[in-house]
Structure formats: structure tokens, C-alpha cells
Write a protein that holds these residues in place. Structure first.
Motif, PDB file in Angstrom:
ATOM      1  N   THR A 141       0.836  -1.206   0.000  1.00 39.70           N
ATOM      2  CA  THR A 141       0.000   0.000   0.000  1.00 39.70           C
ATOM      3  C   THR A 141       0.863   1.245   0.000  1.00 39.70           C
ATOM      4  OG1 THR A 141      -1.781  -1.157   1.183  1.00 39.70           O
ATOM      5  CG2 THR A 141      -1.812   1.247   1.221  1.00 39.70           C
ATOM      6  N   ALA A 142       1.890   1.254   0.852  1.00 38.11           N
ATOM      7  CA  ALA A 142       2.818   2.389   0.876  1.00 38.11           C
ATOM      8  C   ALA A 142       3.539   2.522  -0.466  1.00 38.11           C
ATOM      9  CB  ALA A 142       3.824   2.213   2.011  1.00 38.11           C
ATOM     10  N   ALA A 143       3.893   1.388  -1.060  1.00 40.94           N
ATOM     11  CA  ALA A 143       4.583   1.423  -2.347  1.00 40.94           C
ATOM     12  C   ALA A 143       3.699   2.024  -3.438  1.00 40.94           C
ATOM     13  CB  ALA A 143       5.018   0.007  -2.741  1.00 40.94           C
ATOM     14  N   TRP A 144       2.426   1.627  -3.450  1.00 41.16           N
ATOM     15  CA  TRP A 144       1.522   2.152  -4.484  1.00 41.16           C
ATOM     16  C   TRP A 144       1.245   3.632  -4.284  1.00 41.16           C
ATOM     17  CZ3 TRP A 144       0.847   0.193  -8.981  1.00 41.16           C
ATOM     18  CH2 TRP A 144       0.912  -1.191  -9.166  1.00 41.16           C
ATOM     19  N   ILE A 145       1.264   4.113  -3.053  1.00 39.90           N
ATOM     20  CA  ILE A 145       1.110   5.551  -2.811  1.00 39.90           C
ATOM     21  C   ILE A 145       2.305   6.309  -3.397  1.00 39.90           C
ATOM     22  CG2 ILE A 145       1.050   7.334  -1.022  1.00 39.90           C
ATOM     23  CD1 ILE A 145      -0.530   5.377   0.725  1.00 39.90           C
ATOM     24  N   ILE A 146       3.509   5.765  -3.187  1.00 38.48           N
ATOM     25  CA  ILE A 146       4.708   6.371  -3.772  1.00 38.48           C
ATOM     26  C   ILE A 146       4.638   6.344  -5.288  1.00 38.48           C
ATOM     27  CG2 ILE A 146       7.210   6.149  -3.991  1.00 38.48           C
ATOM     28  CD1 ILE A 146       7.243   4.996  -1.155  1.00 38.48           C
ATOM     29  N   ILE A 147       4.187   5.223  -5.848  1.00 41.88           N
ATOM     30  CA  ILE A 147       4.080   5.093  -7.303  1.00 41.88           C
ATOM     31  C   ILE A 147       3.068   6.079  -7.859  1.00 41.88           C
ATOM     32  CG2 ILE A 147       3.363   3.535  -9.157  1.00 41.88           C
ATOM     33  CD1 ILE A 147       4.467   1.226  -7.418  1.00 41.88           C
ATOM     34  N   LEU A 148       1.932   6.244  -7.173  1.00 44.56           N
ATOM     35  CA  LEU A 148       0.932   7.212  -7.614  1.00 44.56           C
ATOM     36  C   LEU A 148       1.503   8.627  -7.620  1.00 44.56           C
ATOM     37  CD1 LEU A 148      -1.969   7.903  -8.426  1.00 44.56           C
ATOM     38  CD2 LEU A 148      -2.559   8.004  -5.989  1.00 44.56           C
ATOM     39  N   GLY A 149       2.289   8.953  -6.595  1.00 46.00           N
ATOM     40  CA  GLY A 149       2.942  10.257  -6.574  1.00 46.00           C
ATOM     41  C   GLY A 149       3.894  10.434  -7.746  1.00 46.00           C
ATOM     42  N   SER A 150       4.611   9.352  -8.108  1.00 43.33           N
ATOM     43  CA  SER A 150       5.504   9.406  -9.267  1.00 43.33           C
ATOM     44  C   SER A 150       4.719   9.596 -10.555  1.00 43.33           C
ATOM     45  CB  SER A 150       6.341   8.130  -9.333  1.00 43.33           C
ATOM     46  OG  SER A 150       7.165   8.115 -10.482  1.00 43.33           O
ATOM     47  N   CYS A 151       3.566   8.929 -10.662  1.00 42.70           N
ATOM     48  CA  CYS A 151       2.723   9.075 -11.854  1.00 42.70           C
ATOM     49  C   CYS A 151       2.247  10.517 -12.015  1.00 42.70           C
ATOM     50  CB  CYS A 151       1.516   8.135 -11.759  1.00 42.70           C
ATOM     51  SG  CYS A 151       1.918   6.381 -11.844  1.00 42.70           S
ATOM     52  N   LEU A 152       1.787  11.105 -10.919  1.00 43.18           N
ATOM     53  CA  LEU A 152       1.325  12.494 -10.969  1.00 43.18           C
ATOM     54  C   LEU A 152       2.471  13.442 -11.275  1.00 43.18           C
ATOM     55  CD1 LEU A 152      -1.143  12.491  -7.931  1.00 43.18           C
ATOM     56  CD2 LEU A 152      -1.704  12.361 -10.374  1.00 43.18           C
ATOM     57  N   CYS A 153       3.659  13.141 -10.753  1.00 42.53           N
ATOM     58  CA  CYS A 153       4.834  13.967 -11.021  1.00 42.53           C
ATOM     59  C   CYS A 153       5.169  13.951 -12.506  1.00 42.53           C
ATOM     60  CB  CYS A 153       6.018  13.461 -10.197  1.00 42.53           C
ATOM     61  SG  CYS A 153       7.561  14.347 -10.481  1.00 42.53           S
ATOM     62  N   CYS A 154       5.110  12.769 -13.121  1.00 44.17           N
ATOM     63  CA  CYS A 154       5.409  12.660 -14.547  1.00 44.17           C
ATOM     64  C   CYS A 154       4.363  13.388 -15.389  1.00 44.17           C
ATOM     65  CB  CYS A 154       5.463  11.188 -14.968  1.00 44.17           C
ATOM     66  SG  CYS A 154       6.929  10.318 -14.423  1.00 44.17           S
ATOM     67  N   MET A 155       3.119  13.329 -14.964  1.00 43.69           N
ATOM     68  CA  MET A 155       2.032  13.895 -15.761  1.00 43.69           C
ATOM     69  C   MET A 155       1.944  15.416 -15.638  1.00 43.69           C
ATOM     70  SD  MET A 155      -1.989  12.785 -15.767  1.00 43.69           S
ATOM     71  CE  MET A 155      -2.280  13.404 -14.102  1.00 43.69           C
ATOM     72  N   LEU A 156       2.322  15.962 -14.479  1.00 46.72           N
ATOM     73  CA  LEU A 156       2.070  17.365 -14.214  1.00 46.72           C
ATOM     74  C   LEU A 156       3.301  18.253 -14.297  1.00 46.72           C
ATOM     75  CD1 LEU A 156      -0.387  16.998 -11.176  1.00 46.72           C
ATOM     76  CD2 LEU A 156      -0.957  17.330 -13.598  1.00 46.72           C
ATOM     77  N   THR A 157       4.487  17.688 -14.114  1.00 48.69           N
ATOM     78  CA  THR A 157       5.700  18.517 -14.080  1.00 48.69           C
ATOM     79  C   THR A 157       6.616  18.147 -15.233  1.00 48.69           C
ATOM     80  OG1 THR A 157       6.781  16.952 -12.580  1.00 48.69           O
ATOM     81  CG2 THR A 157       5.564  18.773 -11.588  1.00 48.69           C
TER      82      THR A 157
END
Length: 280
Positions: A141-157
Motif C-alpha cells: 500500500t505504501a509502495a503504491w502511494i509512492i508510485i501514484l505520486g511518481s505518476c502524478l509527477c510525470c504527468m504534471l511537471t
């Protein structure tokens, strides 16, 4: 889409929607992505099905591998979106989102698998304490939260030269690599040590198990080097020269794709679904 974009970890958005010619490097990337999608997605889907249906050691003991295959399936979906984005620009944002999933997902879940092996061999008491499924669920669960943050980082920045992303992912690859390398070296050292008071017959059986484990860890280490080193070198080179050269990312892409098949092949062989005398 800009013709200079070749790497799924460093995509670049362009507002040009007109038809453009596909260069040699882009054509090579399209071929690699297409083959990866056609082979990789069915393979990892089959592994997910095997784990869920109870083949092997069960969901609890293979929970990290299950999540690893799910993240890899996301990469192969990203392969399809990369190909389609050459002609359909509206897919670019979704492609950027999936890029964050795989660039963080693979090293993170490999890191969890290596830490689990490290605890099982070097700290067996601690491993037994955290063996229940609920602890694996918490970690994933913690890993997927980190991965989701990485996904948003790639999409928005997205910066024009992708310098920020090259710094982030190059350092991320190196960070996870050194953690896994530490775990693997510690496990290998522990496997070479003989247990005190072993009887001769038990010692032979134990040595056979250690030999198979040693070979497995060695293969995993080599696959990690093939996965991370070419991309890290390409990222550092691009940052140092301040030039995004599409050709320098092609070897990293090929290595990344090929190394992604190591874990599924080993798992299928271990569960008896793939017979090959050259494997463990």
C-alpha cells in the motif's frame, strides 16, 4: 509529438498535431515497444492469474511478485500508448501517467522482494515476525502511494528539456539499485557460511539449496545492472551535455525491456510452467 522523444521515462509534449514523418530512432522504439506489448502483457497477465488461482506458494508468500507483475503490466500498456501517441496526441497525458508507474514500480517492488530475501536469510526471526500477509499489504500500500505520486509527477511537471525528470529518475534508479545490491551481497555472504553442527547428509542438502539460491540471486543482480545502469549513464550524459540525444536512450530502452522478462521467466520455471535445462 516531438521527434526527439524516445524514452518512456522522459516524454515530451508538443502542441503540433500535424502529420510528421517518423525517424529511424522513433521507428526502432516503436518496434521495441510493440514487441514488448505483445509478449510482456500476456506473460505478466498469466503470472497474475497463476498467483491469484493458487498456483505456486500462494498469494501470501508471492504478494510482492503479484504487485510487481501488476506494475509491469502497466509498463506494457504504456508501450501501447507510446505507439498510439505517435498518431493520437490526446493519449500523451495518459502515457506520462503510466510512465511514472513503471519507472518507480519496477525498482520499488524489486527492492521489496530483495529486502524480503535479505530478512529471510540474514534475520530469519524478524522475517517470521513479519511473515503474515497483513505486513505485505501494508508495504505494498505504501509502495503504491509512492508510485501514484511518481505518476502524478510525470504527468504534471514536464520541463522543456526534461532535466528535472532525468535527475529524479537517474537518482531514483541508483538509489534503489544500491539498496538491492546491499541486500543481495548480504544474502550471498550469509549463504556462503556453513551452519554449525550440521550432519553430512543435512549439509549436502543445505548446500544444494544454497547453491540454487546463490544462482538465483546472481541472476537477479545481473538483471538489475542491465536494467538500471544504461539509463543512469544516459541520464547523466544528457545532463552533463545539456542535450537530449534520442539515440543515447535506445540502448537503455532495449536493456530495460529485456531485463523485464527475467523475473517472469524465473517464476514460470519455478512453478513448473516453463521447462528449460539452462534455467535453475
Amino acid at each position: 509529438m516531438n521527434n526527439s522523444t524516445v524514452n518512456f521515462t522522459t516524454p515530451e509534449i508538443s502542441t503540433n498535431t500535424t502529420t510528421h514523418s517518423i525517424g529511424l530512432v522513433e521507428m526502432l522504439n516503436i518496434c521495441v515497444y510493440s514487441i514488448s506489448f505483445l509478449v510482456g502483457l500476456p506473460t505478466h497477465s498469466y503470472i497474475i492469474w497463476l498467483i491469484i488461482t493458487g498456483t505456486g506458494s500462494g498469494v501470501a508468500s508471492e504478494f510482492f511478485i503479484l504487485n510487481f507483475s501488476i506494475s509491469e503490466a502497466g509498463f506494457y500498456v504504456n508501450c501501447l500508448t507510446f505507439v498510439l501517441s505517435e498518431w493520437f496526441s490526446f493519449i500523451v497525458q495518459f502515457k506520462l501517467f503510466l510512465a511514472g508507474l513503471i519507472t518507480t514500480g519496477r525498482p520499488l517492488f524489486q527492492c521489496l522482494i530483495c529486502v524480503e530475501r535479505y530478512l529471510a536469510v540474514v534475520h530469519p526471526v524478524t522475517f517470521l515476525k513479519f511473515k503474515p500477509l497483513r505486513y505485505r499489504v501494508i508495504c505494498c500500500t505504501a509502495a503504491w502511494i509512492i508510485i501514484l505520486g511518481s505518476c502524478l509527477c510525470c504527468m504534471l511537471t514536464i520541463d522543456p528539456d526534461n532535466t528535472v525528470h532525468m535527475w529524479i529518475f537517474s537518482l531514483q534508479f541508483l538509489h534503489f539499485f544500491f539498496i538491492q545490491l546491499f541486500c543481495l551481497v548480504a544474502v550471498l555472504r550469509a549463504l556462503k557460511q556453513s551452519g554449525p553442527g550440521e550432519r553430512r547428509r543435512e549439509s549436502k542438502v543445505e548446500n544444494d539449496i544454497k547453491k540454487r539460491t546463490f544462482d538465483l540471486i546472481l541472476i537477479t543482480t545481473v538483471s538489475m545492472v542491465i536494467t538500471y545502469v544504461p539509463y543512469s549513464i544516459a541520464g547523466v550524459f544528457s545532463i552533463a551535455t545539456k542535450k537530449l540525444n534520442p539515440a543515447c536512450w535506445v540502448p537503455g530502452l532495449v536493456c530495460f525491456v529485456l531485463a523485464g522478462f527475467v523475473q517472469p521467466v524465473l517464476y514460470l520455471h519455478r512453478t513448473g510452467k516453463l521447462s528449460c535445462p539452462c534455467l535453475l
